[in-house]
Enzyme design. Structure first.
Site, PDB file in Angstrom:
ATOM      1  N   CYS A  15      -4.486  -4.387   8.439  1.00 53.27           N
ATOM      2  CA  CYS A  15      -5.136  -3.454   7.407  1.00 53.27           C
ATOM      3  C   CYS A  15      -6.029  -4.497   7.108  1.00 53.27           C
ATOM      4  CB  CYS A  15      -3.992  -3.223   6.382  1.00 53.27           C
ATOM      5  SG  CYS A  15      -3.499  -1.242   6.204  1.00 53.27           S
ATOM      6  N   GLY A  37       0.598  -0.966   0.029  1.00 52.24           N
ATOM      7  CA  GLY A  37      -0.134  -0.103  -0.014  1.00 52.24           C
ATOM      8  C   GLY A  37       0.758   1.251   0.143  1.00 52.24           C
ATOM      9  N   LEU A  48      -5.407  -4.991  -4.646  1.00 56.25           N
ATOM     10  CA  LEU A  48      -4.974  -3.461  -5.820  1.00 56.25           C
ATOM     11  C   LEU A  48      -6.380  -2.344  -5.566  1.00 56.25           C
ATOM     12  CD1 LEU A  48      -6.298  -6.658  -8.953  1.00 56.25           C
ATOM     13  CD2 LEU A  48      -3.915  -5.068  -8.297  1.00 56.25           C
ATOM     14  N   CYS A 101     -16.272 -16.441  12.495  1.00 51.76           N
ATOM     15  CA  CYS A 101     -16.037 -14.776  12.236  1.00 51.76           C
ATOM     16  C   CYS A 101     -14.877 -14.648  10.559  1.00 51.76           C
ATOM     17  CB  CYS A 101     -14.899 -14.358  12.698  1.00 51.76           C
ATOM     18  SG  CYS A 101     -13.544 -14.830  13.670  1.00 51.76           S
TER      19      CYS A 101
END
Lengths: 90, 387
Positions: B195, B48, B78, B345
């Site tokens: 992230c 990123g 992407l 989860c």
């Protein structure tokens, strides 16, 4: 005074970005914050009641470690910011 | 590299044309552009932050760009990792990034370093470069990059992101503070989501990575006011930028006058092993997705509890009863402890915590669905999307 809550901790502060609290010192203001949102407490303080080493607290743009830590006096117009460690990059 | 006619000392006519907008500014000029050409910058990570960072450094004419990465491009990259394209999915990020950067500027030498940065290779690697730009995604590597920068005397151009907030600074310069002056200790593992777990607004690494590129270029040029001793905070939602003063900590264990960290340490251990969020390991009380399917198909009475967030439930679900992990303590009375419960989860991490909580609360028949809904999507039902 106003406390700015960073994104990672907002889930423990009723999803709020800023919280208004009373208090004459940094410690009192943080205490008011964690009394209103008890879930925040363990994220900010160790079991011994000390501010955790990875939590940075800034009074306006100064690190309270270089002021008088939790004894630093605060004014109503001041802003306290909790600066978290984040590591994301990908 | 010894070349008889030192091409780094001059610009070709093609280069002069390419860098014309730099050359006509006195702040860069021929002298600055040659500094850029001679510069060697090491980017840690081609993800990123590394994407915009390397793209702009290449475009600006930084002569040598080293990139450290060991990852492969996948579809979830992407949305923000703009140095890679759709046709690059499945390729090594190093190869994909190198191709893009060479296409932008064939004058740049891209050095591909296919490795995980470790205490064993960092110092040797850093010595070869002038500046290190940190675009990693976990605490152990953040501390490793910082300490290796301090020990080798290389500036650490730092950027970090979470959801829609970012931070940038320049650490480990001779006079300035280092990352450890700001964060003496890492947070305990699991407290700050990565992230992959917490999500990130796609433009955010763009904002922060471009700041890192800006700082890197200013350091090379020796111009302007670098972010030394300042932490820039970006809030993309409020579009607010704030700046905090950083000080060099006189007691800093690595950059202080009496350092206790004089060589690289075990950073995984320092950060409590698990700095990066990964699928939780399988425990005795876990249930595999195959086993769950078999039990369901057999008609067993199993209560499926989903501890993700409502916005994740909206992406896909297995029809479970939704109680987000954080709400579980106050909503536990909604559950029937006499029934067998399977908790899931996204990947199995949060549900492991939930299962543990329920067991402590007296629920005896609780299983964690290992690998979460992503494992279900991968191995049982491909119609369920992975995210």
């Amino acid at each position: 005074m106003k406390i700015l809550v960073p994104t990672p901790l907002r889930q423990y502060a009723g999803k709020q970005a800023t919280v208004e609290v009373p208090g004459a010192t940094v410690g009192e203001a943080l205490n008011a914050l964690t009394s209103a949102y008890p879930d925040l407490r363990r994220h900010l303080y160790s079991d011994e009641g000390k501010l955790r080493a990875f939590v940075n607290v800034y009074l306006n743009d100064d690190d309270v470690r270089y002021l008088q830590n939790e004894q630093t006096p605060v004014k109503e117009s001041d802003t306290l910011s909790i600066i978290p460690s984040i590591a994301g990059g990908r | 590299m010894t070349v008889a006619t030192d091409t780094a000392a001059t610009l070709s006519n093609d280069e002069i044309l390419r860098y014309s907008r730099h050359l006509i500014m006195p702040e860069v000029g021929m002298e600055g552009q040659l500094k850029l050409k001679k510069a060697r910058v090491l980017c840690i990570g081609a993800g990123g932050l590394g994407s915009p960072l390397s793209l702009y450094l290449a475009a600006a004419g930084v002569g040598t760009l080293g990139i450290v990465d060991f990852d492969v491009v996948d579809f979830t990259n992407l949305q923000r990792q703009i140095v890679h394209g759709t046709s690059d999915v499945g390729r090594k990020k190093l190869d994909s990034a190198a191709d893009t950067l060479q296409e932008i500027n064939p004058n740049v030498k891209v050095e591909k370093i296919e490795a995980r940065l470790t205490s064993a290779n960092a110092l040797e690697l850093f010595r070869d470069y002038d500046i290190v730009a940190d675009g990693t995604d976990n605490f152990p590597t953040r501390y490793l990059v910082n300490d290796a920068c301090v020990l080798t005397g290389k500036p650490n151009v730092y950027g970090s992101i979470f959801r829609f907030e970012g931070q940038a600074s320049v650490f480990a310069t001779k006079e300035g503070p280092c990352y450890r002056c700001l964060y003496p200790e890492p947070p305990p593992p699991g407290l700050v989501p990565s992230c992959a777990e917490g999500g990130v607004l796609g433009i955010l690494p763009g904002l922060v990575g471009v700041m890192q590129a800006t700082e890197t270029i200013k350091l090379i040029l020796g111009t302007g006011e670098p972010l030394i001793g300042r932490l820039l905070l970006v809030d993309a939602m409020g579009m607010r930028f704030r700046e905090l003063k950083l000080r060099k900590n006189p007691d800093c264990p690595v950059c202080g006058p009496n350092p206790t960290v004089t060589k690289l340490i075990d950073y995984e251990q320092f950060c409590g092993i698990r700095g990066q969020e990964e699928a939780a390991p399988v425990a005795m009380t876990d249930m595999t997705v195959e086993e769950y399917k078999q039990r369901k198909d057999r008609g067993d009475d199993i209560f499926l509890l989903d501890v993700r967030e409502p916005h994740e439930y909206a992406i896909c679900s297995l029809g479970g009863y939704l109680i987000p992990l954080n709400d579980l303590p106050k909503r536990v009375n909604e559950l029937d402890s006499s029934r067998e419960i399977v908790v899931h989860c996204k990947m199995g991490g949060r549900s492991a915590k939930a299962a543990e909580f329920l067991r402590k609360a007296g629920f005896s028949k609780v299983h964690n669905l290992a690998g979460g809904i992503n494992a279900w999507a991968e191995r049982i039902d491909p119609k369920v999307p992975k995210y």
